[in-house]
Design a protein around this motif. Structure first.
Motif, PDB file in Angstrom:
ATOM      1  N   PHE A   1       0.828  -1.201   0.000  1.00  0.00           N
ATOM      2  CA  PHE A   1       0.000   0.000   0.000  1.00  0.00           C
ATOM      3  C   PHE A   1       0.868   1.259   0.000  1.00  0.00           C
ATOM      4  N   THR A   2       1.822   1.307   0.895  1.00  0.00           N
ATOM      5  CA  THR A   2       2.662   2.508   1.005  1.00  0.00           C
ATOM      6  C   THR A   2       3.614   2.663  -0.185  1.00  0.00           C
ATOM      7  N   THR A   3       3.879   1.563  -0.892  1.00  0.00           N
ATOM      8  CA  THR A   3       4.736   1.635  -2.080  1.00  0.00           C
ATOM      9  C   THR A   3       4.006   2.267  -3.259  1.00  0.00           C
ATOM     10  N   PHE A   4       2.723   1.940  -3.413  1.00  0.00           N
ATOM     11  CA  PHE A   4       2.016   2.345  -4.618  1.00  0.00           C
ATOM     12  C   PHE A   4       1.075   3.533  -4.431  1.00  0.00           C
ATOM     13  N   ILE A   5       0.761   3.891  -3.196  1.00  0.00           N
ATOM     14  CA  ILE A   5      -0.135   5.024  -2.951  1.00  0.00           C
ATOM     15  C   ILE A   5       0.696   6.246  -2.574  1.00  0.00           C
ATOM     16  N   PRO A   6       0.514   7.382  -3.240  1.00  0.00           N
ATOM     17  CA  PRO A   6       1.291   8.587  -2.929  1.00  0.00           C
ATOM     18  C   PRO A   6       1.112   9.020  -1.474  1.00  0.00           C
ATOM     19  N   GLU A   7       2.185   9.469  -0.868  1.00  0.00           N
ATOM     20  CA  GLU A   7       2.159   9.844   0.545  1.00  0.00           C
ATOM     21  C   GLU A   7       1.135  10.941   0.863  1.00  0.00           C
ATOM     22  N   PRO A   8       0.947  11.969   0.018  1.00  0.00           N
ATOM     23  CA  PRO A   8      -0.082  12.979   0.328  1.00  0.00           C
ATOM     24  C   PRO A   8      -1.486  12.393   0.439  1.00  0.00           C
ATOM     25  N   GLU A   9      -1.805  11.390  -0.391  1.00  0.00           N
ATOM     26  CA  GLU A   9      -3.115  10.755  -0.306  1.00  0.00           C
ATOM     27  C   GLU A   9      -3.266  10.002   1.006  1.00  0.00           C
ATOM     28  N   ILE A  10      -2.199   9.354   1.444  1.00  0.00           N
ATOM     29  CA  ILE A  10      -2.232   8.617   2.709  1.00  0.00           C
ATOM     30  C   ILE A  10      -2.446   9.577   3.878  1.00  0.00           C
ATOM     31  N   LYS A  11      -1.737  10.710   3.862  1.00  0.00           N
ATOM     32  CA  LYS A  11      -1.858  11.670   4.954  1.00  0.00           C
ATOM     33  C   LYS A  11      -3.249  12.300   4.998  1.00  0.00           C
ATOM     34  N   ALA A  12      -3.833  12.522   3.821  1.00  0.00           N
ATOM     35  CA  ALA A  12      -5.147  13.174   3.767  1.00  0.00           C
ATOM     36  C   ALA A  12      -6.291  12.242   4.151  1.00  0.00           C
ATOM     37  N   ALA A  13      -6.038  10.941   4.152  1.00  0.00           N
ATOM     38  CA  ALA A  13      -7.121   9.972   4.312  1.00  0.00           C
ATOM     39  C   ALA A  13      -7.662   9.895   5.734  1.00  0.00           C
ATOM     40  N   GLY A  14      -6.855  10.306   6.717  1.00  0.00           N
ATOM     41  CA  GLY A  14      -7.332  10.224   8.093  1.00  0.00           C
ATOM     42  C   GLY A  14      -7.253   8.829   8.671  1.00  0.00           C
ATOM     43  N   PHE A  15      -6.156   8.160   8.454  1.00  0.00           N
ATOM     44  CA  PHE A  15      -5.978   6.825   9.010  1.00  0.00           C
ATOM     45  C   PHE A  15      -6.042   6.861  10.534  1.00  0.00           C
ATOM     46  N   GLY A  16      -6.651   5.829  11.117  1.00  0.00           N
ATOM     47  CA  GLY A  16      -6.654   5.672  12.567  1.00  0.00           C
ATOM     48  C   GLY A  16      -7.943   6.065  13.258  1.00  0.00           C
ATOM     49  N   ARG A  17      -8.837   6.776  12.571  1.00  0.00           N
ATOM     50  CA  ARG A  17     -10.105   7.170  13.195  1.00  0.00           C
ATOM     51  C   ARG A  17     -11.106   6.026  13.070  1.00  0.00           C
ATOM     52  N   LYS A  18     -11.490   5.447  14.186  1.00  0.00           N
ATOM     53  CA  LYS A  18     -12.395   4.303  14.169  1.00  0.00           C
ATOM     54  C   LYS A  18     -13.833   4.771  13.960  1.00  0.00           C
ATOM     55  N   PRO A  19     -14.652   3.954  13.274  1.00  0.00           N
ATOM     56  CA  PRO A  19     -16.059   4.321  13.086  1.00  0.00           C
ATOM     57  C   PRO A  19     -16.820   4.289  14.403  1.00  0.00           C
ATOM     58  N   SER A  20     -17.823   5.153  14.520  1.00  0.00           N
ATOM     59  CA  SER A  20     -18.646   5.207  15.722  1.00  0.00           C
ATOM     60  C   SER A  20     -19.652   4.055  15.724  1.00  0.00           C
ATOM     61  N   GLU A  21     -20.318   3.873  16.869  1.00  0.00           N
ATOM     62  CA  GLU A  21     -21.341   2.826  16.961  1.00  0.00           C
ATOM     63  C   GLU A  21     -22.474   3.088  15.971  1.00  0.00           C
ATOM     64  N   GLY A  22     -22.824   4.376  15.829  1.00  0.00           N
ATOM     65  CA  GLY A  22     -23.877   4.722  14.875  1.00  0.00           C
ATOM     66  C   GLY A  22     -23.488   4.396  13.448  1.00  0.00           C
ATOM     67  N   GLN A  23     -22.233   4.671  13.104  1.00  0.00           N
ATOM     68  CA  GLN A  23     -21.748   4.352  11.754  1.00  0.00           C
ATOM     69  C   GLN A  23     -21.757   2.846  11.513  1.00  0.00           C
ATOM     70  N   LEU A  24     -21.362   2.085  12.524  1.00  0.00           N
ATOM     71  CA  LEU A  24     -21.328   0.629  12.379  1.00  0.00           C
ATOM     72  C   LEU A  24     -22.735   0.060  12.236  1.00  0.00           C
ATOM     73  N   SER A  25     -23.695   0.648  12.956  1.00  0.00           N
ATOM     74  CA  SER A  25     -25.082   0.206  12.822  1.00  0.00           C
ATOM     75  C   SER A  25     -25.601   0.490  11.420  1.00  0.00           C
ATOM     76  N   GLY A  26     -25.285   1.686  10.906  1.00  0.00           N
ATOM     77  CA  GLY A  26     -25.684   2.020   9.547  1.00  0.00           C
ATOM     78  C   GLY A  26     -25.013   1.135   8.511  1.00  0.00           C
ATOM     79  N   TRP A  27     -23.764   0.723   8.797  1.00  0.00           N
ATOM     80  CA  TRP A  27     -23.029  -0.143   7.885  1.00  0.00           C
ATOM     81  C   TRP A  27     -23.703  -1.505   7.764  1.00  0.00           C
TER      82      TRP A  27
END
Length: 238
Positions: A98-124
């Protein structure tokens, strides 16, 4: 000029969409459109739009209408759901490939690490159930991502959508078919693409593990054969 298809956005007035659809039909070109609102879905079906992008039908009458018209659905579950958020919260997502083929600015902008809320998981869960109902109804689903949206990536997100379909309860063999043969049929290219048959173009993914056992194994790519050339992902960026 070599365009493969025409897309009409939600912002285009309906009187113009009808003209675009009519001209595309005269030219024999596929036309796709957004399908976020109910009126957008129903009018698109009546205009002969082959594929509806994003979201999808809810009522049984609209589902039946889509099925009877042979309309394809690309729900792009990467942009409306907690499924994608869960992927971005999983540390294993940021593996070496993933880190080899995806540009670093896209990775930084994505917001890695934020877990979905209970409401989001219910909607999922509701989203997954809806995808399974649509599949069971006979509407042909497509594997689309809406890449270039923040947190949606060329490459990995295609595989994530397959995982979401599998998570919904669609059998893995059917998930593989919709990513290959159904995709080719949707753009009128199934004579040349979409399945391993004599006379077709031999663009092939060779995998290290069986995707019928675990659909995420589509990401365990050993080699890619494209246009008669063989590519090794392990050395492509060295």
């Amino acid at each position: 000029h070599g365009a493969d298809f025409i897309k009409v956005y939600a912002s285009l007035p309906w009187y113009l969409k009808s003209e675009v659809a009519a001209e595309a039909a005269r030219q024999g070109m596929p036309i796709v459109g957004h399908g976020i609102a109910l009126d957008e879905i129903t009018r698109s079906i009546n205009f002969g739009i082959q594929s509806i992008e994003h979201s999808g039908p809810n009522g049984n009458d609209i589902v039946q209408m889509m099925k009877n018209a042979g309309t394809y659905l690309d729900p792009t579950p990467t942009i409306f759901s907690a499924g994608n958020t869960a992927k971005l919260a999983d540390s294993t997502t940021l593996d070496k490939k993933f880190t080899t083929f995806i540009p670093e600015p896209e990775i930084k902008a994505a917001g890695f690490g934020r877990k979905p809320s209970e409401g989001q998981l219910s909607g999922w869960k509701n989203t997954l159930a809806a995808l399974k109902r649509i599949f069971d109804s006979g509407i042909p689903l497509l594997d689309g991502t809406d890449a270039l949206m923040t947190g949606v990536f060329h490459g990995p997100s295609v595989h994530w959508v397959l995982q979401f379909y599998s998570e919904s309860g669609i059998p893995n063999i059917e998930v593989l078919k919709l990513a290959t043969l159904t995709a080719a049929k949707s753009v009128g290219a199934d004579e040349y693409l979409g399945s391993l048959e004599p006379g077709k173009l031999a663009d092939i993914l060779l995998l290290d593990k069986n995707p019928l056992q675990d659909i995420s194994n589509t990401m365990k790519i050993w080699r890619v054969i494209k246009d008669g050339n063989t590519f090794d992902p392990a050395v492509m960026r060295k």
